[in-house]
Motif scaffolding. Structure first.
Motif, PDB file in Angstrom:
ATOM      1  N   VAL A  13      -3.803   1.084 -39.096  1.00 52.31           N
ATOM      2  CA  VAL A  13      -3.528   0.054 -39.888  1.00 52.31           C
ATOM      3  C   VAL A  13      -3.732  -1.218 -38.982  1.00 52.31           C
ATOM      4  CG1 VAL A  13      -2.253  -1.278 -41.483  1.00 52.31           C
ATOM      5  CG2 VAL A  13      -2.601   1.300 -41.767  1.00 52.31           C
ATOM      6  N   VAL A  14      -4.446  -2.072 -39.340  1.00 50.27           N
ATOM      7  CA  VAL A  14      -4.831  -3.283 -38.346  1.00 50.27           C
ATOM      8  C   VAL A  14      -4.035  -4.364 -39.323  1.00 50.27           C
ATOM      9  CG1 VAL A  14      -6.134  -5.007 -37.098  1.00 50.27           C
ATOM     10  CG2 VAL A  14      -6.654  -2.786 -37.043  1.00 50.27           C
ATOM     11  N   VAL A  15      -3.022  -5.177 -38.718  1.00 52.17           N
ATOM     12  CA  VAL A  15      -2.468  -6.228 -39.390  1.00 52.17           C
ATOM     13  C   VAL A  15      -2.938  -7.567 -38.739  1.00 52.17           C
ATOM     14  CG1 VAL A  15      -0.166  -7.024 -40.016  1.00 52.17           C
ATOM     15  CG2 VAL A  15      -0.461  -4.514 -39.732  1.00 52.17           C
ATOM     16  N   GLY A  16      -3.525  -8.414 -39.422  1.00 54.53           N
ATOM     17  CA  GLY A  16      -3.814  -9.569 -39.061  1.00 54.53           C
ATOM     18  C   GLY A  16      -4.939 -10.083 -39.889  1.00 54.53           C
ATOM     19  N   ASP A  17      -5.821 -11.049 -39.390  1.00 57.25           N
ATOM     20  CA  ASP A  17      -7.129 -11.617 -40.245  1.00 57.25           C
ATOM     21  C   ASP A  17      -8.090 -10.756 -39.899  1.00 57.25           C
ATOM     22  OD1 ASP A  17      -8.930 -12.887 -41.341  1.00 57.25           O
ATOM     23  OD2 ASP A  17      -8.350 -15.006 -40.762  1.00 57.25           O
ATOM     24  N   THR A  18      -8.211  -9.898 -40.608  1.00 57.87           N
ATOM     25  CA  THR A  18      -9.695  -8.920 -40.150  1.00 57.87           C
ATOM     26  C   THR A  18     -10.816  -9.096 -40.967  1.00 57.87           C
ATOM     27  OG1 THR A  18      -8.989  -7.604 -42.057  1.00 57.87           O
ATOM     28  CG2 THR A  18      -8.209  -7.069 -40.058  1.00 57.87           C
ATOM     29  N   LEU A  19     -10.828 -10.514 -41.561  1.00 55.94           N
ATOM     30  CA  LEU A  19     -12.003 -11.016 -42.312  1.00 55.94           C
ATOM     31  C   LEU A  19     -12.896 -12.134 -41.491  1.00 55.94           C
ATOM     32  CD1 LEU A  19     -10.746 -11.170 -45.986  1.00 55.94           C
ATOM     33  CD2 LEU A  19     -12.265  -9.280 -44.912  1.00 55.94           C
ATOM     34  N   ASN A  20     -12.308 -12.925 -40.587  1.00 55.04           N
ATOM     35  CA  ASN A  20     -12.748 -13.760 -39.726  1.00 55.04           C
ATOM     36  C   ASN A  20     -13.352 -13.023 -38.680  1.00 55.04           C
ATOM     37  OD1 ASN A  20     -13.191 -15.816 -38.122  1.00 55.04           O
ATOM     38  ND2 ASN A  20     -11.395 -16.948 -38.589  1.00 55.04           N
ATOM     39  N   VAL A  58      -0.832   4.646 -36.478  1.00 55.22           N
ATOM     40  CA  VAL A  58      -0.654   3.519 -35.723  1.00 55.22           C
ATOM     41  C   VAL A  58      -0.648   2.310 -36.600  1.00 55.22           C
ATOM     42  CG1 VAL A  58      -1.355   2.183 -33.685  1.00 55.22           C
ATOM     43  CG2 VAL A  58      -1.284   4.620 -33.567  1.00 55.22           C
ATOM     44  N   LEU A  59       0.346   1.477 -36.325  1.00 50.95           N
ATOM     45  CA  LEU A  59       0.410  -0.068 -36.878  1.00 50.95           C
ATOM     46  C   LEU A  59      -0.235  -0.845 -35.722  1.00 50.95           C
ATOM     47  CD1 LEU A  59       3.359  -0.350 -38.927  1.00 50.95           C
ATOM     48  CD2 LEU A  59       1.156  -0.162 -39.885  1.00 50.95           C
ATOM     49  N   ASP A  60      -1.004  -1.698 -35.878  1.00 50.99           N
ATOM     50  CA  ASP A  60      -1.675  -2.634 -34.811  1.00 50.99           C
ATOM     51  C   ASP A  60      -1.614  -3.905 -35.340  1.00 50.99           C
ATOM     52  OD1 ASP A  60      -2.911  -3.158 -32.498  1.00 50.99           O
ATOM     53  OD2 ASP A  60      -4.702  -3.751 -33.618  1.00 50.99           O
ATOM     54  N   LEU A  61      -0.295  -4.535 -34.567  1.00 48.93           N
ATOM     55  CA  LEU A  61      -0.036  -5.867 -35.162  1.00 48.93           C
ATOM     56  C   LEU A  61      -0.835  -6.956 -34.280  1.00 48.93           C
ATOM     57  CD1 LEU A  61       3.843  -5.593 -35.335  1.00 48.93           C
ATOM     58  CD2 LEU A  61       2.116  -5.144 -37.203  1.00 48.93           C
ATOM     59  N   CYS A  62      -1.547  -7.918 -34.826  1.00 49.46           N
ATOM     60  CA  CYS A  62      -2.461  -8.881 -34.374  1.00 49.46           C
ATOM     61  C   CYS A  62      -2.118 -10.164 -35.197  1.00 49.46           C
ATOM     62  CB  CYS A  62      -3.969  -8.363 -34.788  1.00 49.46           C
ATOM     63  SG  CYS A  62      -4.432  -6.994 -33.915  1.00 49.46           S
ATOM     64  N   ILE A  63      -0.796 -10.287 -35.533  1.00 47.48           N
ATOM     65  CA  ILE A  63      -0.190 -11.375 -36.591  1.00 47.48           C
ATOM     66  C   ILE A  63       0.603 -12.040 -35.854  1.00 47.48           C
ATOM     67  CG2 ILE A  63       1.045  -9.912 -37.552  1.00 47.48           C
ATOM     68  CD1 ILE A  63      -0.116 -11.043 -40.305  1.00 47.48           C
ATOM     69  N   ASN A  64       1.101 -13.272 -36.319  1.00 47.52           N
ATOM     70  CA  ASN A  64       2.018 -13.944 -35.932  1.00 47.52           C
ATOM     71  C   ASN A  64       3.314 -13.078 -35.983  1.00 47.52           C
ATOM     72  OD1 ASN A  64       4.801 -15.296 -36.777  1.00 47.52           O
ATOM     73  ND2 ASN A  64       3.557 -17.208 -36.080  1.00 47.52           N
ATOM     74  N   PRO A  65       4.221 -13.000 -35.033  1.00 47.21           N
ATOM     75  CA  PRO A  65       5.345 -12.059 -34.712  1.00 47.21           C
ATOM     76  C   PRO A  65       6.371 -12.144 -35.913  1.00 47.21           C
ATOM     77  CG  PRO A  65       5.210 -13.446 -32.728  1.00 47.21           C
ATOM     78  CD  PRO A  65       4.161 -13.657 -33.866  1.00 47.21           C
ATOM     79  N   PRO A  86      -1.586  -8.754 -27.725  1.00 47.05           N
ATOM     80  CA  PRO A  86      -0.974  -9.821 -26.830  1.00 47.05           C
ATOM     81  C   PRO A  86      -0.715 -10.975 -27.596  1.00 47.05           C
ATOM     82  CG  PRO A  86      -2.738  -8.933 -25.515  1.00 47.05           C
ATOM     83  CD  PRO A  86      -2.408  -8.128 -27.037  1.00 47.05           C
ATOM     84  N   GLY A  87       0.386 -11.931 -27.940  1.00 46.63           N
ATOM     85  CA  GLY A  87       0.378 -12.953 -28.734  1.00 46.63           C
ATOM     86  C   GLY A  87       1.300 -12.456 -29.891  1.00 46.63           C
ATOM     87  N   ALA A  88       1.450 -11.248 -30.436  1.00 51.70           N
ATOM     88  CA  ALA A  88       1.916 -10.746 -31.718  1.00 51.70           C
ATOM     89  C   ALA A  88       3.039 -10.410 -31.574  1.00 51.70           C
ATOM     90  CB  ALA A  88       0.838  -9.540 -32.323  1.00 51.70           C
ATOM     91  N   PHE A  89       4.053 -10.672 -30.535  1.00 49.67           N
ATOM     92  CA  PHE A  89       5.255 -10.072 -30.712  1.00 49.67           C
ATOM     93  C   PHE A  89       6.163 -11.123 -29.735  1.00 49.67           C
ATOM     94  CE2 PHE A  89       3.190  -8.631 -26.715  1.00 49.67           C
ATOM     95  CZ  PHE A  89       4.204  -8.883 -25.759  1.00 49.67           C
ATOM     96  N   ASP A  90       7.350 -11.090 -30.376  1.00 48.69           N
ATOM     97  CA  ASP A  90       8.418 -11.876 -29.943  1.00 48.69           C
ATOM     98  C   ASP A  90       9.837 -10.987 -29.569  1.00 48.69           C
ATOM     99  OD1 ASP A  90       9.667 -11.796 -32.369  1.00 48.69           O
ATOM    100  OD2 ASP A  90       9.149 -13.798 -32.841  1.00 48.69           O
ATOM    101  N   ASP A  91      10.644 -11.808 -29.053  1.00 47.85           N
ATOM    102  CA  ASP A  91      12.047 -10.949 -28.925  1.00 47.85           C
ATOM    103  C   ASP A  91      12.605 -10.332 -29.959  1.00 47.85           C
ATOM    104  OD1 ASP A  91      11.990 -11.446 -26.028  1.00 47.85           O
ATOM    105  OD2 ASP A  91      13.232 -13.242 -26.239  1.00 47.85           O
ATOM    106  N   PRO A 103       8.738   3.839 -32.204  1.00 49.27           N
ATOM    107  CA  PRO A 103       7.871   4.021 -30.900  1.00 49.27           C
ATOM    108  C   PRO A 103       7.017   2.612 -30.908  1.00 49.27           C
ATOM    109  CG  PRO A 103       7.933   5.908 -31.641  1.00 49.27           C
ATOM    110  CD  PRO A 103       8.678   5.154 -32.896  1.00 49.27           C
ATOM    111  N   TYR A 104       6.924   1.962 -29.873  1.00 53.68           N
ATOM    112  CA  TYR A 104       5.857   0.932 -29.632  1.00 53.68           C
ATOM    113  C   TYR A 104       5.334   0.636 -28.343  1.00 53.68           C
ATOM    114  CZ  TYR A 104       9.377  -2.167 -27.305  1.00 53.68           C
ATOM    115  OH  TYR A 104      10.112  -2.809 -26.686  1.00 53.68           O
ATOM    116  N   ILE A 105       4.135   0.159 -28.215  1.00 53.31           N
ATOM    117  CA  ILE A 105       3.755  -0.408 -26.922  1.00 53.31           C
ATOM    118  C   ILE A 105       3.161  -1.682 -26.925  1.00 53.31           C
ATOM    119  CG2 ILE A 105       3.013   1.902 -26.084  1.00 53.31           C
ATOM    120  CD1 ILE A 105      -0.011   1.241 -26.569  1.00 53.31           C
ATOM    121  N   GLU A 106       2.997  -2.387 -25.681  1.00 55.57           N
ATOM    122  CA  GLU A 106       2.499  -3.759 -25.754  1.00 55.57           C
ATOM    123  C   GLU A 106       1.110  -3.506 -25.124  1.00 55.57           C
ATOM    124  OE1 GLU A 106       4.922  -6.566 -23.747  1.00 55.57           O
ATOM    125  OE2 GLU A 106       6.624  -5.948 -24.708  1.00 55.57           O
TER     126      GLU A 106
END
Length: 118
Positions: A13-20, A58-65, A86-91, A103-106
Protein backbone atom coordinates in the motif's frame (compact mmCIF):
# COMPACT_ATOMS: atom_id res chain seq x y z
CA UNK A 1 13.09 -6.67 8.09
CA UNK A 2 15.56 -5.12 5.65
CA UNK A 3 15.00 -3.70 2.16
CA UNK A 4 15.71 -7.02 0.45
CA UNK A 5 13.12 -8.75 2.65
CA UNK A 6 10.63 -5.96 1.95
CA UNK A 7 11.08 -6.43 -1.79
CA UNK A 8 10.33 -10.16 -1.41
CA UNK A 9 6.80 -9.29 -0.25
CA UNK A 10 3.84 -9.23 -2.67
CA UNK A 11 1.19 -6.74 -1.49
CA UNK A 12 2.00 -3.06 -0.98
CA UNK A 13 0.00 0.00 0.00
CA UNK A 14 1.62 3.23 -1.17
CA UNK A 15 0.50 6.17 0.98
CA UNK A 16 0.88 9.58 -0.67
CA UNK A 17 -0.02 11.49 -3.82
CA UNK A 18 -0.12 8.60 -6.28
CA UNK A 19 -1.95 10.58 -8.97
CA UNK A 20 0.64 13.33 -9.59
CA UNK A 21 3.41 11.99 -11.87
CA UNK A 22 5.83 14.53 -10.35
CA UNK A 23 5.49 12.96 -6.87
CA UNK A 24 7.56 10.01 -5.69
CA UNK A 25 4.46 8.15 -4.48
CA UNK A 26 3.21 8.07 -8.08
CA UNK A 27 6.61 7.02 -9.43
CA UNK A 28 6.79 4.24 -6.84
CA UNK A 29 3.24 3.07 -7.60
CA UNK A 30 3.92 2.83 -11.33
CA UNK A 31 7.32 1.13 -10.95
CA UNK A 32 5.99 -1.40 -8.42
CA UNK A 33 3.00 -2.26 -10.60
CA UNK A 34 5.21 -2.62 -13.68
CA UNK A 35 7.42 -5.00 -11.67
CA UNK A 36 4.40 -7.19 -10.91
CA UNK A 37 3.62 -6.23 -7.34
CA UNK A 38 0.06 -5.85 -6.04
CA UNK A 39 -0.24 -2.14 -5.23
CA UNK A 40 -3.06 -0.20 -3.64
CA UNK A 41 -2.91 3.52 -2.97
CA UNK A 42 -4.02 5.69 -0.06
CA UNK A 43 -3.93 9.45 0.00
CA UNK A 44 -5.49 10.58 -3.25
CA UNK A 45 -7.10 7.34 -4.47
CA UNK A 46 -8.35 5.90 -1.18
CA UNK A 47 -8.61 8.00 1.97
CA UNK A 48 -7.86 5.29 4.54
CA UNK A 49 -5.71 2.19 4.80
CA UNK A 50 -8.88 0.49 6.05
CA UNK A 51 -10.41 0.89 2.57
CA UNK A 52 -7.81 -1.38 0.96
CA UNK A 53 -8.81 -4.88 -0.07
CA UNK A 54 -7.17 -8.11 1.01
CA UNK A 55 -3.93 -8.69 2.82
CA UNK A 56 -1.23 -6.05 3.17
CA UNK A 57 2.42 -6.98 3.44
CA UNK A 58 4.01 -3.52 3.41
CA UNK A 59 2.83 0.04 3.99
CA UNK A 60 5.03 2.50 2.08
CA UNK A 61 4.74 5.99 3.57
CA UNK A 62 5.44 8.76 1.02
CA UNK A 63 3.43 11.39 2.85
CA UNK A 64 3.83 14.13 5.43
CA UNK A 65 4.78 12.38 8.70
CA UNK A 66 1.85 13.94 10.60
CA UNK A 67 -0.65 12.58 8.06
CA UNK A 68 1.15 9.24 7.94
CA UNK A 69 0.92 8.95 11.73
CA UNK A 70 -2.77 9.85 11.61
CA UNK A 71 -3.44 7.12 9.03
CA UNK A 72 -1.46 4.56 11.04
CA UNK A 73 -3.33 5.38 14.24
CA UNK A 74 -6.73 4.85 12.63
CA UNK A 75 -5.66 1.70 10.77
CA UNK A 76 -7.38 -1.52 11.87
CA UNK A 77 -5.86 -3.75 9.18
CA UNK A 78 -2.91 -6.04 9.75
CA UNK A 79 0.34 -5.55 7.86
CA UNK A 80 3.88 -6.91 8.19
CA UNK A 81 6.02 -3.79 8.04
CA UNK A 82 6.31 -0.12 7.14
CA UNK A 83 8.76 1.58 4.78
CA UNK A 84 9.51 5.19 5.66
CA UNK A 85 10.51 7.00 2.49
CA UNK A 86 12.97 9.91 2.82
CA UNK A 87 11.12 12.94 4.18
CA UNK A 88 8.09 10.90 5.29
CA UNK A 89 9.09 10.40 8.92
CA UNK A 90 9.81 12.35 12.06
CA UNK A 91 10.57 11.53 15.69
CA UNK A 92 6.89 11.28 16.64
CA UNK A 93 6.12 8.76 13.88
CA UNK A 94 9.18 6.65 14.67
CA UNK A 95 8.32 6.71 18.39
CA UNK A 96 4.80 5.46 17.57
CA UNK A 97 6.16 2.60 15.46
CA UNK A 98 8.63 1.62 18.18
CA UNK A 99 6.04 1.89 20.96
CA UNK A 100 3.63 -0.37 19.07
CA UNK A 101 6.43 -2.75 18.02
CA UNK A 102 5.64 -2.22 14.32
CA UNK A 103 8.56 -3.37 12.15
CA UNK A 104 9.83 -0.55 9.92
CA UNK A 105 12.78 0.49 7.82
CA UNK A 106 13.90 3.83 6.49
CA UNK A 107 14.39 3.28 2.77
CA UNK A 108 13.14 3.66 -0.76
CA UNK A 109 11.23 1.12 -2.81
CA UNK A 110 12.69 2.52 -6.04
CA UNK A 111 16.14 1.65 -4.72
CA UNK A 112 14.81 -1.75 -3.68
CA UNK A 113 13.52 -2.40 -7.19
CA UNK A 114 16.87 -1.51 -8.68
CA UNK A 115 18.83 -3.70 -6.23
CA UNK A 116 16.61 -6.72 -5.69
CA UNK A 117 14.09 -7.12 -8.53
CA UNK A 118 15.31 -9.04 -11.56
Amino acid sequence: MDLQQVMAQKSFVVVGDTLNPEKFACKIKIAMMEAGYKVQCVGKELTSINQTEGDIDVLDLCINPKKGLELLKECTKDFKSVVLQPGAFDDELVAYLQEHKIPYIEGCLLVGLRLYKA
